[in-house]
Write a protein that holds these residues in place. Structure first.
Motif, PDB file in Angstrom:
ATOM      1  N   PHE A 114       0.710  -1.141  -0.074  1.00 27.03           N
ATOM      2  CA  PHE A 114       0.071  -0.111  -0.016  1.00 27.03           C
ATOM      3  C   PHE A 114       1.027   1.251   0.066  1.00 27.03           C
ATOM      4  O   PHE A 114       0.578   2.284  -0.889  1.00 27.03           O
ATOM      5  CB  PHE A 114      -0.630  -0.117   1.206  1.00 27.03           C
ATOM      6  N   LEU A 115       1.726   1.328   0.792  1.00 28.23           N
ATOM      7  CA  LEU A 115       2.478   2.524   1.025  1.00 28.23           C
ATOM      8  C   LEU A 115       3.529   2.698  -0.124  1.00 28.23           C
ATOM      9  O   LEU A 115       4.221   3.755  -0.218  1.00 28.23           O
ATOM     10  CB  LEU A 115       3.494   2.595   2.319  1.00 28.23           C
ATOM     11  N   GLN A 116       3.744   1.808  -1.089  1.00 30.01           N
ATOM     12  CA  GLN A 116       4.465   2.089  -2.345  1.00 30.01           C
ATOM     13  C   GLN A 116       3.446   2.476  -3.525  1.00 30.01           C
ATOM     14  O   GLN A 116       3.825   2.629  -4.538  1.00 30.01           O
ATOM     15  CB  GLN A 116       5.156   0.783  -2.748  1.00 30.01           C
ATOM     16  N   MET A 117       2.204   2.561  -3.322  1.00 30.92           N
ATOM     17  CA  MET A 117       1.277   2.751  -4.320  1.00 30.92           C
ATOM     18  C   MET A 117       0.663   4.278  -4.111  1.00 30.92           C
ATOM     19  O   MET A 117       0.801   4.974  -3.177  1.00 30.92           O
ATOM     20  CB  MET A 117      -0.294   1.833  -4.186  1.00 30.92           C
ATOM     21  N   THR A 118      -0.329   4.431  -5.107  1.00 36.85           N
ATOM     22  CA  THR A 118      -0.956   5.773  -4.984  1.00 36.85           C
ATOM     23  C   THR A 118      -2.416   5.639  -5.008  1.00 36.85           C
ATOM     24  O   THR A 118      -2.973   4.474  -5.100  1.00 36.85           O
ATOM     25  CB  THR A 118      -0.595   6.952  -6.213  1.00 36.85           C
ATOM     26  N   ILE A 119      -3.172   6.767  -4.907  1.00 40.56           N
ATOM     27  CA  ILE A 119      -4.802   6.684  -4.654  1.00 40.56           C
ATOM     28  C   ILE A 119      -5.109   6.159  -6.069  1.00 40.56           C
ATOM     29  O   ILE A 119      -6.173   5.433  -6.048  1.00 40.56           O
ATOM     30  CB  ILE A 119      -5.373   7.722  -4.199  1.00 40.56           C
ATOM     31  N   CYS A 120      -4.314   6.313  -7.184  1.00 39.75           N
ATOM     32  CA  CYS A 120      -4.867   5.962  -8.647  1.00 39.75           C
ATOM     33  C   CYS A 120      -4.773   4.670  -8.804  1.00 39.75           C
ATOM     34  O   CYS A 120      -5.370   3.971  -9.262  1.00 39.75           O
ATOM     35  CB  CYS A 120      -4.230   6.742  -9.558  1.00 39.75           C
ATOM     36  N   ASP A 121      -3.703   3.858  -8.239  1.00 35.04           N
ATOM     37  CA  ASP A 121      -3.327   2.317  -8.244  1.00 35.04           C
ATOM     38  C   ASP A 121      -4.750   1.426  -7.675  1.00 35.04           C
ATOM     39  O   ASP A 121      -4.712   0.501  -8.039  1.00 35.04           O
ATOM     40  CB  ASP A 121      -2.176   1.965  -7.538  1.00 35.04           C
ATOM     41  N   ILE A 122      -5.456   2.069  -6.701  1.00 34.65           N
ATOM     42  CA  ILE A 122      -6.601   1.333  -6.466  1.00 34.65           C
ATOM     43  C   ILE A 122      -8.120   1.496  -7.270  1.00 34.65           C
ATOM     44  O   ILE A 122      -9.150   1.250  -6.908  1.00 34.65           O
ATOM     45  CB  ILE A 122      -6.691   1.341  -4.867  1.00 34.65           C
ATOM     46  N   ARG A 123      -7.655   2.108  -8.277  1.00 37.94           N
ATOM     47  CA  ARG A 123      -8.844   2.736  -9.027  1.00 37.94           C
ATOM     48  C   ARG A 123      -8.724   2.429 -10.628  1.00 37.94           C
ATOM     49  O   ARG A 123      -7.470   2.243 -11.042  1.00 37.94           O
ATOM     50  CB  ARG A 123      -9.180   4.190  -9.017  1.00 37.94           C
ATOM     51  N   GLU A 125      -8.304   2.568 -14.448  1.00 35.43           N
ATOM     52  CA  GLU A 125      -7.487   3.861 -15.150  1.00 35.43           C
ATOM     53  C   GLU A 125      -8.667   4.675 -15.704  1.00 35.43           C
ATOM     54  O   GLU A 125      -8.169   5.939 -15.668  1.00 35.43           O
ATOM     55  CB  GLU A 125      -6.710   2.807 -16.395  1.00 35.43           C
ATOM     56  N   ARG A 126      -9.572   4.446 -16.044  1.00 33.70           N
ATOM     57  CA  ARG A 126     -10.527   5.425 -16.552  1.00 33.70           C
ATOM     58  C   ARG A 126     -10.987   6.606 -15.711  1.00 33.70           C
ATOM     59  O   ARG A 126     -11.318   7.664 -15.933  1.00 33.70           O
ATOM     60  CB  ARG A 126     -11.953   5.003 -17.116  1.00 33.70           C
ATOM     61  N   ASP A 127     -10.682   6.402 -14.226  1.00 35.52           N
ATOM     62  CA  ASP A 127     -11.209   7.312 -13.287  1.00 35.52           C
ATOM     63  C   ASP A 127      -9.706   8.171 -12.626  1.00 35.52           C
ATOM     64  O   ASP A 127     -10.066   8.908 -12.000  1.00 35.52           O
ATOM     65  CB  ASP A 127     -11.552   6.478 -12.048  1.00 35.52           C
ATOM     66  N   HIS A 128      -8.529   7.719 -13.338  1.00 35.41           N
ATOM     67  CA  HIS A 128      -7.300   8.446 -12.882  1.00 35.41           C
ATOM     68  C   HIS A 128      -7.681  10.225 -13.003  1.00 35.41           C
ATOM     69  O   HIS A 128      -7.051  10.761 -11.993  1.00 35.41           O
ATOM     70  CB  HIS A 128      -6.212   8.068 -13.582  1.00 35.41           C
ATOM     71  N   ALA A 129      -7.899  10.570 -14.191  1.00 37.61           N
ATOM     72  CA  ALA A 129      -8.046  11.902 -14.340  1.00 37.61           C
ATOM     73  C   ALA A 129      -9.382  12.584 -13.176  1.00 37.61           C
ATOM     74  O   ALA A 129      -8.811  13.730 -12.680  1.00 37.61           O
ATOM     75  CB  ALA A 129      -8.318  12.229 -15.739  1.00 37.61           C
ATOM     76  N   LYS A 130     -10.237  12.043 -13.225  1.00 36.35           N
ATOM     77  CA  LYS A 130     -11.208  12.280 -12.183  1.00 36.35           C
ATOM     78  C   LYS A 130     -10.815  12.497 -10.748  1.00 36.35           C
ATOM     79  O   LYS A 130     -11.097  13.344  -9.984  1.00 36.35           O
ATOM     80  CB  LYS A 130     -12.410  11.379 -12.349  1.00 36.35           C
ATOM     81  N   VAL A 131      -9.837  11.478 -10.285  1.00 42.49           N
ATOM     82  CA  VAL A 131      -9.452  11.311  -9.128  1.00 42.49           C
ATOM     83  C   VAL A 131      -8.422  12.540  -8.993  1.00 42.49           C
ATOM     84  O   VAL A 131      -8.390  13.183  -7.872  1.00 42.49           O
ATOM     85  CB  VAL A 131      -8.560  10.153  -8.893  1.00 42.49           C
TER      86      VAL A 131
END
Length: 171
Positions: A114-123, A125-131
């Motif tokens: 988890f601590l090596q990831m970003t909040i985008c990594d649990i979403r 790909e289509r939601d990354h810009a929205k996030v």
């Protein structure tokens, strides 16, 4: 505001009281001494005052540090033991800074992962810009962020209701 003035006002009152009463007491009890000898006693008196104020400030600061430490520990325990998945992430990099036990259990990632990831990594790909857009608009106060799709470690998609708020965490 008034609470933050308590310590300076206490020191001020002690200083004024010391200044008003110590010189006359020295003059009264040591009137048979020369003015040079009285000045020596006054200097010793001043050093005693500085030492006493230093001890007082040390005790007050130490108590405040202990209260702060206890408060931090309580909030840490509330975060870690909360049954809802929670995390703190860096608003600039979107990297997870901390995750609680419920998040580790729910999402299936090891804490280290988890601590090596970003909040985008649990979403998806289509939601990354929205996030990113949403995170950049986050301001102070609690914000009901709505329902989002998240991805667990095993690839399973889940719907989650997100509540966000900005916090200062370790600067």
């Amino acid at each position: 505001m008034l609470k933050s003035l308590r310590i300076p006002l206490a020191v001020l009152l002690m200083g004024i009281t010391w200044a008003i009463f110590s010189d006359p007491i020295i003059t009264f009890f040591f009137k048979y001494l020369t003015s040079t000898q009285q000045d020596t006693y006054r200097s010793v008196n001043d050093f005693i005052f500085v030492i006493l104020i230093s001890i007082y400030l040390f005790i007050v600061i130490r108590r405040q540090q202990l209260k702060l430490s206890q408060s931090e520990e309580q909030y840490r325990a509330l975060f870690e033991s909360n049954p809802n998945p929670m995390w703190i992430y860096d608003i600039d990099t979107f990297k997870f800074i901390n995750v609680n036990n419920a998040a580790v259990k729910k999402y299936g990632y090891e804490r280290k992962q988890f601590l090596q990831m970003t909040i985008c990594d649990i979403r998806p790909e289509r939601d990354h810009a929205k996030v990113r857009k949403f995170a950049n608009e986050l301001s102070n106060g609690v914000r009901h962020s709505g329902i989002w799709e998240h991805l667990k470690a095993n690839g399973q998609s889940i719907k989650v209701a997100i509540i966000s708020h900005a916090v200062t965490f370790e600067n």
